[in-house]
Design a protein around this motif. Structure first.
Motif, PDB file in Angstrom:
ATOM      1  N   TYR A  27       0.821  -1.215   0.000  1.00  0.00           N
ATOM      2  CA  TYR A  27       0.000   0.000   0.000  1.00  0.00           C
ATOM      3  C   TYR A  27       0.855   1.266   0.000  1.00  0.00           C
ATOM      4  O   TYR A  27       0.572   2.224  -0.737  1.00  0.00           O
ATOM      5  CB  TYR A  27      -0.922  -0.019   1.211  1.00  0.00           C
ATOM      6  CG  TYR A  27      -1.722   1.237   1.410  1.00  0.00           C
ATOM      7  CD1 TYR A  27      -2.749   1.589   0.536  1.00  0.00           C
ATOM      8  CD2 TYR A  27      -1.462   2.088   2.491  1.00  0.00           C
ATOM      9  CE1 TYR A  27      -3.491   2.745   0.733  1.00  0.00           C
ATOM     10  CE2 TYR A  27      -2.195   3.242   2.692  1.00  0.00           C
ATOM     11  CZ  TYR A  27      -3.209   3.562   1.809  1.00  0.00           C
ATOM     12  OH  TYR A  27      -3.936   4.704   1.991  1.00  0.00           O
ATOM     13  N   LEU A  28       1.905   1.265   0.806  1.00  0.00           N
ATOM     14  CA  LEU A  28       2.730   2.465   0.883  1.00  0.00           C
ATOM     15  C   LEU A  28       3.438   2.739  -0.446  1.00  0.00           C
ATOM     16  O   LEU A  28       3.821   3.870  -0.732  1.00  0.00           O
ATOM     17  CB  LEU A  28       3.745   2.338   2.026  1.00  0.00           C
ATOM     18  CG  LEU A  28       3.113   2.399   3.425  1.00  0.00           C
ATOM     19  CD1 LEU A  28       4.140   2.074   4.500  1.00  0.00           C
ATOM     20  CD2 LEU A  28       2.494   3.778   3.682  1.00  0.00           C
ATOM     21  N   LYS A  29       3.589   1.718  -1.252  1.00  0.00           N
ATOM     22  CA  LYS A  29       4.195   1.899  -2.570  1.00  0.00           C
ATOM     23  C   LYS A  29       3.174   2.229  -3.648  1.00  0.00           C
ATOM     24  O   LYS A  29       3.525   2.776  -4.696  1.00  0.00           O
ATOM     25  CB  LYS A  29       4.957   0.626  -2.971  1.00  0.00           C
ATOM     26  CG  LYS A  29       6.154   0.318  -2.099  1.00  0.00           C
ATOM     27  CD  LYS A  29       6.676  -1.086  -2.365  1.00  0.00           C
ATOM     28  CE  LYS A  29       7.834  -1.407  -1.415  1.00  0.00           C
ATOM     29  NZ  LYS A  29       8.140  -2.838  -1.354  1.00  0.00           N
ATOM     30  N   ALA A  58      -0.283   3.537  -3.063  1.00  0.00           N
ATOM     31  CA  ALA A  58      -1.493   4.107  -2.459  1.00  0.00           C
ATOM     32  C   ALA A  58      -2.403   4.754  -3.486  1.00  0.00           C
ATOM     33  O   ALA A  58      -3.636   4.736  -3.340  1.00  0.00           O
ATOM     34  CB  ALA A  58      -1.109   5.109  -1.369  1.00  0.00           C
ATOM     35  N   SER A  59      -1.818   5.310  -4.548  1.00  0.00           N
ATOM     36  CA  SER A  59      -2.657   6.000  -5.535  1.00  0.00           C
ATOM     37  C   SER A  59      -3.535   5.013  -6.298  1.00  0.00           C
ATOM     38  O   SER A  59      -4.489   5.419  -6.962  1.00  0.00           O
ATOM     39  CB  SER A  59      -1.790   6.784  -6.523  1.00  0.00           C
ATOM     40  OG  SER A  59      -0.978   5.907  -7.279  1.00  0.00           O
ATOM     41  N   GLU A  60      -3.227   3.721  -6.186  1.00  0.00           N
ATOM     42  CA  GLU A  60      -4.021   2.708  -6.866  1.00  0.00           C
ATOM     43  C   GLU A  60      -5.335   2.444  -6.133  1.00  0.00           C
ATOM     44  O   GLU A  60      -6.282   1.911  -6.719  1.00  0.00           O
ATOM     45  CB  GLU A  60      -3.202   1.408  -6.933  1.00  0.00           C
ATOM     46  CG  GLU A  60      -3.504   0.501  -8.068  1.00  0.00           C
ATOM     47  CD  GLU A  60      -2.456  -0.604  -8.158  1.00  0.00           C
ATOM     48  OE1 GLU A  60      -1.754  -0.657  -9.172  1.00  0.00           O
ATOM     49  OE2 GLU A  60      -2.340  -1.414  -7.211  1.00  0.00           O
TER      50      GLU A  60
END
Lengths: 122, 353
Positions: B261-263, B265-267
């Protein structure tokens, strides 16, 4: 003790772009021009230390959901972000906060504009 | 016609495995195993003899001596020492085998609901059930919630995690989540069982493999779908429970999802916090409780999951791998208060009992 350091003339950074400057102490700072507002971010991702300011800028993606059964609609907001080119950790340029976890931030610096010159407080 | 020569080219002879065992060479382990195996099919990784070919012997209740009757439930409660019990019938655990069947899910779940209300549940005596939903047909699932969701005998609703397509995070199930939330029904996602998971992990030769992987796969896949597609964000008052995959997998999945998620998050802009933060608000049945070599690993994992408040003691009785309450009371680092929470107080808050 913070120090006021001149980095550049404001005309050196075009609107919606960025430049990276190296300070004597080894710190690299990215200066972002967002519609004439300037922001300073350390060029070091809190994740693995990647050169975040070399990453790509875009505006944050937001979601809108209108109720059960409806598809989640995604749209581009007006909040500018920068994504680290190493792993994609993405931060709001205006605040330095990670878009997915506000408890994680990249280092930011206060910007001062005086006589067409840009200074940061380091 | 009479007098004609007839060849039946495909009939069947129903032999028993104990008979066949006589023809297996001495010394082969399957000779003894088949002698004790009453099953209709060859025991395999997908269709196992859960009872270790007769070596697990608990004949108080359960399918070792045939089907259960409603009268067996108080016996099971005595064995476990339970004041309240929430049951899902055995056959409904294989519900996901119906796959995309367009007719039977609605038929069976409605019949099951009526049968349970008529014959089995007795909330005054602490006997409750879950309302199993025909998720293949979400509109009919909502109809069932409307019809039976208010019945006192149902402590919550249930979806069996045996590989729904699409998985449960899809918006086609939104109506179910809305209806459960509106009715105040907690929604239990229950692992489908190893024989179902055979379809996903076929090729494994031992039941120990399919049972280990199958239950984990069942729940992990649906957990990922629910969280990443924003179900807890869209239905914040829906109580979500995951049953029968142990608990250690949760902490592992939290860490894995947060890292992703931290990589990216925009998804998933529907999420307003990290996946682990949603997951720490879910509830998790404890059975089959993991047995880590290092107990401190267990302690750290429970803390990651949100603490003792998120755990619900579950026996799985009379299944072969059931856990008695001592599986909780003997955990050394839990306080007496936490043990009470896990053993019953949490369930009292989560379920309608």
């Amino acid at each position: 003790m913070t120090e006021k350091i001149r980095l550049c003339g404001i005309d050196e950074i075009e609107i919606d772009s960025k430049n990276i400057y190296s300070l004597n102490g080894g710190i690299e700072i990215g200066i972002f021009n967002i519609n004439g507002e300037y922001y300073a971010i350390e060029n070091k991702c809190p994740h693995r230390g990647g050169p975040i300011c070399k990453g790509q800028m875009q505006n944050e993606i937001k979601a809108n959901w209108n109720g059960p059964g409806m598809r989640i609609k995604e749209s581009v907001s007006s909040v500018p972000t920068i994504a680290c080119p190493w792993h994609g950790w993405e931060f709001k340029i205006e605040t330095g906060e990670h878009i997915g976890d506000s408890k994680i931030s990249v280092n930011t610096y206060k910007v001062i504009i005086e006589n067409e010159n840009l200074y940061v407080m380091v | 016609m009479s007098g004609d020569y007839i060849v039946d080219s495909d009939a069947h002879y129903l032999e028993s495995l104990p008979e066949l065992a006589e023809y297996i060479p001495d010394g082969n382990p399957f000779k003894e195993r088949f002698k004790r195996s009453p099953g209709k099919m060859f025991p395999s990784a997908g269709y196992p003899d859960h009872y270790m070919y007769g070596r697990i012997q608990r004949e108080e209740v359960g399918y070792l001596r045939g089907e259960m009757t409603p009268e067996d439930i108080p016996i099971a409660m005595d064995i476990i020492g339970a004041d309240d019990i929430i049951v899902i019938t055995q056959k409904m655990l294989s519900f996901a085998r119906l796959g995309g069947d367009d007719e039977r899910p609605e038929l069976i779940t409605n019949a099951y609901a009526d049968y349970m209300l008529d014959k089995v549940v007795n909330p005054n005596e602490g006997i409750h059930a879950l309302l199993v939903l025909p998720y293949q047909d979400p509109e009919k699932a909502v109809d069932l919630i409307d019809r039976c969701g208010g019945e006192a005998g149902f402590a919550g609703a249930c979806m069996i995690c045996g590989g729904p397509e699409p998985p449960f995070g899809n918006r086609k199930y939104d109506g179910i989540y809305q209806a459960c939330q509106d009715a105040g029904l907690p929604l239990v996602f229950h692992a489908g069982g190893a024989s179902l998971d055979y379809f996903y992990i076929k090729g494994y030769e031992k039941f120990i493999s399919t049972h280990t992987l199958g239950f984990l796969w069942s729940n992990m896949s649906q957990l990922v779908s629910l969280v990443i597609q924003g179900v807890p964000e869209k239905f914040p008052d829906l109580k979500i429970v995951f049953q029968e995959s142990g608990i250690l997998y949760v902490a592992s999945l939290m860490a894995r999802l947060d890292a992703e998620y931290l990589k990216r998050a925009s998804e998933v802009p529907i999420l307003t916090k990290k996946p682990s933060e949603y997951m720490a608000e879910f509830y998790y049945g404890t059975q089959p409780l993991d047995e880590p070599k290092n107990i401190s690993y267990f302690e750290a994992a429970i803390e990651e999951m949100g603490g003792a408040s998120q755990l619900l003691y579950s026996s799985d009785y009379p299944h072969w791998d059931y856990d008695p309450p001592s599986s909780i009371t003997k955990i050394p680092f839990l306080s007496d208060k936490e043990k009470k929470m896990i053993l019953g107080e949490n369930a009292k808050k989560v379920f309608r009992i």
